[in-house]
Design a protein around this motif. Structure first.
Motif, mmCIF file in Angstrom:
data_model
loop_
_atom_site.group_PDB
_atom_site.id
_atom_site.type_symbol
_atom_site.label_atom_id
_atom_site.label_comp_id
_atom_site.label_asym_id
_atom_site.label_seq_id
_atom_site.Cartn_x
_atom_site.Cartn_y
_atom_site.Cartn_z
ATOM 1 N N SER A 175 0.821 -1.346 -0.084
ATOM 2 C CA SER A 175 -0.130 0.032 0.086
ATOM 3 C C SER A 175 1.075 1.364 0.106
ATOM 4 O O SER A 175 0.751 2.070 0.873
ATOM 5 N N GLN A 176 2.100 1.216 -0.808
ATOM 6 C CA GLN A 176 2.797 2.264 -0.922
ATOM 7 C C GLN A 176 2.119 3.489 -1.087
ATOM 8 O O GLN A 176 1.434 3.730 -2.362
ATOM 9 N N GLU A 177 2.324 4.748 -0.627
ATOM 10 C CA GLU A 177 1.741 5.858 -0.804
ATOM 11 C C GLU A 177 2.743 6.703 -1.610
ATOM 12 O O GLU A 177 4.090 6.597 -1.424
ATOM 13 N N ALA A 178 2.291 7.684 -2.370
ATOM 14 C CA ALA A 178 3.045 8.533 -3.164
ATOM 15 C C ALA A 178 4.052 9.391 -2.353
ATOM 16 O O ALA A 178 5.170 9.801 -2.780
ATOM 17 N N LYS A 179 3.455 9.402 -1.092
ATOM 18 C CA LYS A 179 4.497 10.681 -0.118
ATOM 19 C C LYS A 179 5.449 9.671 0.700
ATOM 20 O O LYS A 179 6.317 10.241 1.651
ATOM 21 N N THR A 180 5.931 8.296 0.116
ATOM 22 C CA THR A 180 7.145 7.660 0.834
ATOM 23 C C THR A 180 8.000 7.219 -0.252
ATOM 24 O O THR A 180 7.492 7.175 -1.381
ATOM 25 N N LEU A 181 8.960 7.233 0.277
ATOM 26 C CA LEU A 181 10.339 6.890 -0.911
ATOM 27 C C LEU A 181 11.044 5.899 -0.145
ATOM 28 O O LEU A 181 11.485 6.078 1.101
ATOM 29 N N THR A 182 11.389 4.820 -0.883
ATOM 30 C CA THR A 182 12.185 3.596 0.039
ATOM 31 C C THR A 182 13.617 3.583 -0.533
ATOM 32 O O THR A 182 14.016 3.413 -1.680
ATOM 33 N N VAL A 183 14.593 3.878 0.192
ATOM 34 C CA VAL A 183 15.989 3.770 -0.203
ATOM 35 C C VAL A 183 16.758 2.507 0.252
ATOM 36 O O VAL A 183 16.731 2.326 1.483
ATOM 37 N N TYR A 184 17.388 1.832 -0.785
ATOM 38 C CA TYR A 184 18.067 0.698 -0.456
ATOM 39 C C TYR A 184 19.731 1.263 -0.204
ATOM 40 O O TYR A 184 20.047 1.912 -1.079
ATOM 41 N N SER A 185 20.180 1.280 1.029
ATOM 42 C CA SER A 185 21.503 1.999 1.177
ATOM 43 C C SER A 185 22.415 1.202 1.762
ATOM 44 O O SER A 185 22.357 0.443 2.623
ATOM 45 N N SER A 186 23.694 1.369 1.102
ATOM 46 C CA SER A 186 24.921 0.567 1.866
ATOM 47 C C SER A 186 25.974 1.759 2.016
ATOM 48 O O SER A 186 26.992 1.678 2.362
ATOM 49 N N ARG A 187 25.436 3.157 2.445
ATOM 50 C CA ARG A 187 26.240 4.002 2.819
ATOM 51 C C ARG A 187 26.166 4.042 4.463
ATOM 52 O O ARG A 187 26.194 4.944 5.067
ATOM 53 N N ALA A 188 26.352 2.417 4.997
ATOM 54 C CA ALA A 188 26.469 2.313 6.328
ATOM 55 C C ALA A 188 25.475 3.360 7.072
ATOM 56 O O ALA A 188 24.360 3.240 7.002
ATOM 57 N N HIS A 189 26.279 3.664 8.172
ATOM 58 C CA HIS A 189 25.203 4.696 9.347
ATOM 59 C C HIS A 189 25.013 5.964 8.659
ATOM 60 O O HIS A 189 24.255 6.573 9.780
ATOM 61 N N TYR A 190 25.204 6.078 7.435
ATOM 62 C CA TYR A 190 24.720 7.661 7.176
ATOM 63 C C TYR A 190 23.344 7.539 6.720
ATOM 64 O O TYR A 190 22.712 8.636 6.422
ATOM 65 N N GLY A 191 22.454 6.624 7.073
ATOM 66 C CA GLY A 191 21.062 6.555 6.880
ATOM 67 C C GLY A 191 20.691 7.785 7.464
ATOM 68 O O GLY A 191 19.395 8.192 7.037
ATOM 69 N N ALA A 192 21.044 8.018 8.635
ATOM 70 C CA ALA A 192 20.556 9.155 9.664
ATOM 71 C C ALA A 192 20.883 10.392 9.012
ATOM 72 O O ALA A 192 20.926 11.602 9.914
#
Lengths: 339, 547
Positions: A27-44
């Motif tokens: 039920s993905q809404e247009a207002k979210t974006l999913t990022v697959y990241s391997s930039r380690a702890h840089y997620g925050a």
């Protein structure tokens, strides 16, 4: 026994209930974006919060190693929830593009902000932050004029004084890959044999190599620039400095961390908007500044510590070469006895 | 007869199903053998294959000798001697099991490397030319891995020694054997199968290890798999290399089975009365206490103290909240422990009750996931899950026009399946070893008295197996707490565990930042160690009333 079985089933059910993320993905809404990241702890990283504040789009992260994130994306196929793949090392981006996991993006903003050699020739991925992999030396025991090129580290005067990551390290594979593209395999193999003949000390981390140089275990090494910047931030009088090799030749090897739009993105517009945003001057100084990388956008100044190191000539060859010649680089290392 | 045959075939079918399910991802990896061999093999044969083989063999031999000796000697010391602190050390010596091997690795490397505090201090004292041995070496690696892995043989040996029963020991002592002779001639031969299981588990873990060996820049087969897979982008050759690793594991298991020989070890169950054993006095008692203290100090207190010291370094940042991380880790580990032990018990039972060679082989294959690197297993599991998921979703889409998405991939169910594949060996081998020491005559006797097989299991075997099941559950729980690659690959979005929090820091060489999450892994594992130790040893089991 029966009670035990009931308890097990109950527990498993409870966990599945707690953990089932599939409906959320559906039920993905247009207002979210999913990022697959391997930039380690840089997620925050604050730069993503800035994006959310500006656009109202929430970003969800799936963090992991390069390899794990890649495999997850590949196996999920058309039903992946990933909109953006964010990763380090051009070789990884190249490999994801080659496997058809990223789709081309035609964006005037991105072509204007990111120089051609820092992105995929087919525009499937874009470098966003740049790191140089360069020679580091002890300012206490080495004079800069003793150094010249990557290959010159094979000179016998460095016997027993050289510290290296192994050839299993992806950054070293990319360094060798880009050198192969520029100079051909025989020249690079000769260079690597020179390093090996100097009996290098193998150390398992860039930071650890810099600490080893500072402590006196070795006098020169090859690491990424941001690791030194991080150490200098904490210990400004650390007796280690970068040297820019190959200034008369092809220039210093640079690598990127970058992003591409997932081939099966549910929110493709949002994905493009995020990558475009990350390439703009306002985002670039935060993104690259926080991690001591060089901004990919040439209009943006690097962090003061990096600026202090001066400017230098970088490889003109596109960073994609790192992926293209990575397998050749690993085999070359095996032949040359480079662990 | 029919009443016996029916449940037996039920065991049969469910065991086949379980073994098939768990073997599927391993088979997916093994299928790579059918694909053409690329030039990678020739390249490897020409360059590094011999080095890898030699390194792997050396590592296994080293870990077998060091962890096996350490584990067996400590177990004998705490079971068969009375000295100050014995009851404490009996369970405390298992504590290093709660520390992830890669954490132990980075603690010792950071402490002992050239730029580390130990060598820096020594250079300040003895001059700049002073050199300690190189910690990043095969020796350093064997040392560190043995410190983490000795609890496997220790755990198995301890329960074997403890359940010897008073009779053989009293007989031996009565015949004039000294305690040392009792060990070599009575206790060790009787405990040998259990010790072999412990060593085999330790070796499978060493074989599968990637994180620790890379810290030491030591190249084993596992490192080669990653090198071929992600350095040369050749997943087929990587899968083929993984099959070679499987052959190593099968060889290990065959070796372990030969330790049992053709004999059926059926032991009198019961805790040996403590007063059989000599009470150590004076310097000997002191030496025993000092010995245990040293091992526990080096393998547990020192790493913990180092982590604590790093965690309080000024300027180190910590995750905002540990609660969700702890919750995720503990829930996953508990459920996986129940799951793997139940599944292991089922397989062990089927093995006990069947004469089918095929089924016996299938149970062996099912346990092989433990000897494969976590990433290889995880990718095999992911391929199966995602393949099934995609086929199912396509089918439903075609029939109903509604896309149900991926049901198992990236959910808790998928992750638990991955843990089952990876760790069922830990549920199976200790249980099977425990089961094989229950004389079959008990089963036959009960059956002849008209007891149903279900009741035999419930009222005879389960109480007798209590210690083995507790040990198996503990091993699975702690291993899942530490598990990284499968969790990273298959977990639902946002389901970070403590091990993932450690990785996020260590992947950037931020060891000090990794200290607090690593300490939390150990702290969260402690209650399990204590609880299951208590469960495994406290109450007298029904079997004892006979002895």
């Amino acid at each position: 026994m029966r009670r035990c079985v009931v308890a097990c089933v109950g527990l498993i059910g409870a966990v599945m209930f707690l953990m089932d993320s599939a409906p959320a993905a559906r039920s993905q809404e247009a207002k979210t974006l999913t990022v697959y990241s391997s930039r380690a702890h840089y997620g925050a990283e604050p730069v993503f919060e800035a994006f959310t504040k500006k656009t109202g789009v929430d970003i969800k992260f799936f963090n992991g190693n390069n390899n794990e994130v890649f495999e997850r994306l590949r196996n999920e196929g058309a039903r992946t929830s990933a909109d953006v793949l964010l990763t380090v090392d051009a070789g990884n981006l190249w490999n994801a593009a080659r496997e058809g996991l990223l789709s081309p993006v035609q964006s005037k903003i991105l072509t204007a902000n990111i120089p051609a050699h820092l992105r995929d020739p087919e525009n499937r991925w874009f470098g966003l932050a740049v790191r140089a992999r360069t020679i580091m030396y002890s300012t206490a025991r080495v004079k800069p004029d003793e150094l010249s090129t990557y290959a010159a580290l094979g000179d016998p005067k460095w016997k027993g004084r050289l510290c290296l990551r192994t050839s299993s390290n992806t950054y070293n594979q990319s360094l060798l890959g880009s050198l192969i593209k520029q100079e051909g395999e025989p020249a690079v193999e000769k260079m690597v044999r020179g390093w090996v003949a100097n009996n290098p000390t193998y150390i398992n981390g860039d930071t650890q190599i810099l600490e080893a140089i500072a402590a006196g275990q070795c006098d020169v090494g090859i690491t990424n620039t941001y690791y030194l910047a991080r150490l200098l931030q904490k210990t400004p009088d650390l007796k280690v400095a970068p040297f820019w090799p190959d200034q008369q030749g092809h220039g210093v090897h640079v690598n990127v961390s970058g992003a591409g739009v997932s081939a099966h993105a549910k929110n493709r517009e949002g994905a493009i908007a995020l990558i475009e945003f990350l390439s703009t001057p306002e985002a670039q100084s935060t993104l690259a500044g926080a991690s001591f990388e060089y901004p990919a956008n040439p209009a943006v100044e690097p962090h003061a510590i990096l600026k202090n190191w001066g400017t230098f000539k970088t490889q003109a060859v596109g960073v994609a070469a790192a992926g293209e010649f990575q397998a050749a680089a690993v085999k070359l290392a095996d032949r040359a006895g480079y662990r | 007869m029919t009443s016996l045959a029916r449940p037996a075939s039920a065991w049969h079918i469910s065991a086949w199903l379980l073994a098939g399910l768990v073997s599927a991802p391993i088979a997916a990896v093994a299928l790579n053998l059918l694909l053409p061999r690329g030039d990678v093999w020739r390249h490897l044969a020409d360059t590094i294959l011999w080095e890898l083989t030699w390194n792997t063999a050396w590592l296994l031999a080293g870990v077998a000798v060091v962890s096996g000796t350490l584990g067996t000697a400590l177990a004998w010391l705490v079971v068969a001697h009375r000295f100050p602190g014995r009851r404490f050390f009996e369970w405390a010596l298992m504590l290093p099991l709660a520390i992830p091997a890669y954490v132990m690795g980075f603690v010792f490397v950071a402490l002992l490397e050239y730029a580390g505090p130990v060598q820096t201090t020594l250079r300040a004292a003895f001059g700049e030319t002073f050199r300690l041995f190189d910690v990043r070496s095969g020796w350093g690696l064997v040392g560190v891995l043995s410190l983490v892995l000795y609890p496997y043989p220790y755990l198995m040996a301890r329960s074997a020694f403890a359940s010897l029963g008073s009779a053989p020991v009293e007989a031996a002592r009565g015949l004039g054997l000294s305690p040392r002779q009792t060990f070599w001639r009575v206790a060790l031969p009787l405990a040998r199968p259990a010790i072999a299981v412990g060593v085999a588990l330790a070796l499978m873990e060493a074989l599968a290890d990637f994180g620790t060996v890379s810290l030491f820049d030591y190249r084993t087969y596992t490192v080669a798999i990653y090198r071929v897979w992600f350095g040369m982008f050749d997943r087929v050759a990587a899968g083929q290399l993984a099959v070679v690793l499987l052959l190593w594991a099968l060889a290990l298991l065959a070796l372990e089975r030969t330790q049992r020989g053709r004999r059926r070890y059926a032991q009198a169950h019961g805790r040996t009365a403590a007063d059989v054993w000599p009470r150590l006095a004076g310097t000997r008692a002191l030496a025993a206490t000092a010995c245990c203290t040293t091992v526990l100090g080096v393998a547990f207190v020192l790493p913990l103290a180092t982590l604590g010291w790093w965690a309080v370094t000024p300027g180190v940042t910590h995750p905002a909240s540990f609660r969700p991380l702890i919750m995720n880790s503990v829930v996953l580990a508990s459920v996986a422990a129940v799951l793997c032990v139940s599944a292991g018990l089922l397989l062990a039972y089927a093995r006990r009750r069947t004469h089918s060679k095929g089924l016996r082989f299938a149970t062996e294959i099912a346990g092989l996931g433990y000897a494969l690197p976590g990433s290889v297993v995880a990718v095999g599991v992911l391929a199966i899950l995602a393949g099934t998921d995609r086929a199912l979703a396509d089918l439903v889409l075609r029939i109903s026009g509604y896309d149900i998405g991926l049901l198992a991939t990236g959910t808790g169910l998928g992750l638990l399946f991955a843990y089952l594949v990876r760790f069922i060996a830990l549920g199976f081998h200790p249980t099977e070893a425990g089961l094989s020491s229950i004389p079959r005559s008990i089963d036959e006797c009960a059956a002849s008295l008209g007891t149903t097989p279900g009741r035999v299991v419930r009222e005879l075997h389960l109480p007798l197996l209590r210690a083995s099941l507790a040990a198996a559950g503990l091993l699975v729980f702690l291993d899942v707490m530490k598990e990284l690659p499968a969790t990273m690959l298959i977990r639902p979005m946002g389901w970070d565990t403590l091990a993932i929090a450690v990785w996020q820091m260590t992947s950037e060489s931020l060891w000090r930042e990794a200290a607090l999450p690593a300490l939390t892994i150990v702290a969260a594992g402690l209650p399990a160690v204590i609880c299951l130790t208590w469960l495994g040893t406290s109450r007298r089991t029904p079997g004892e009333t006979a002895s």
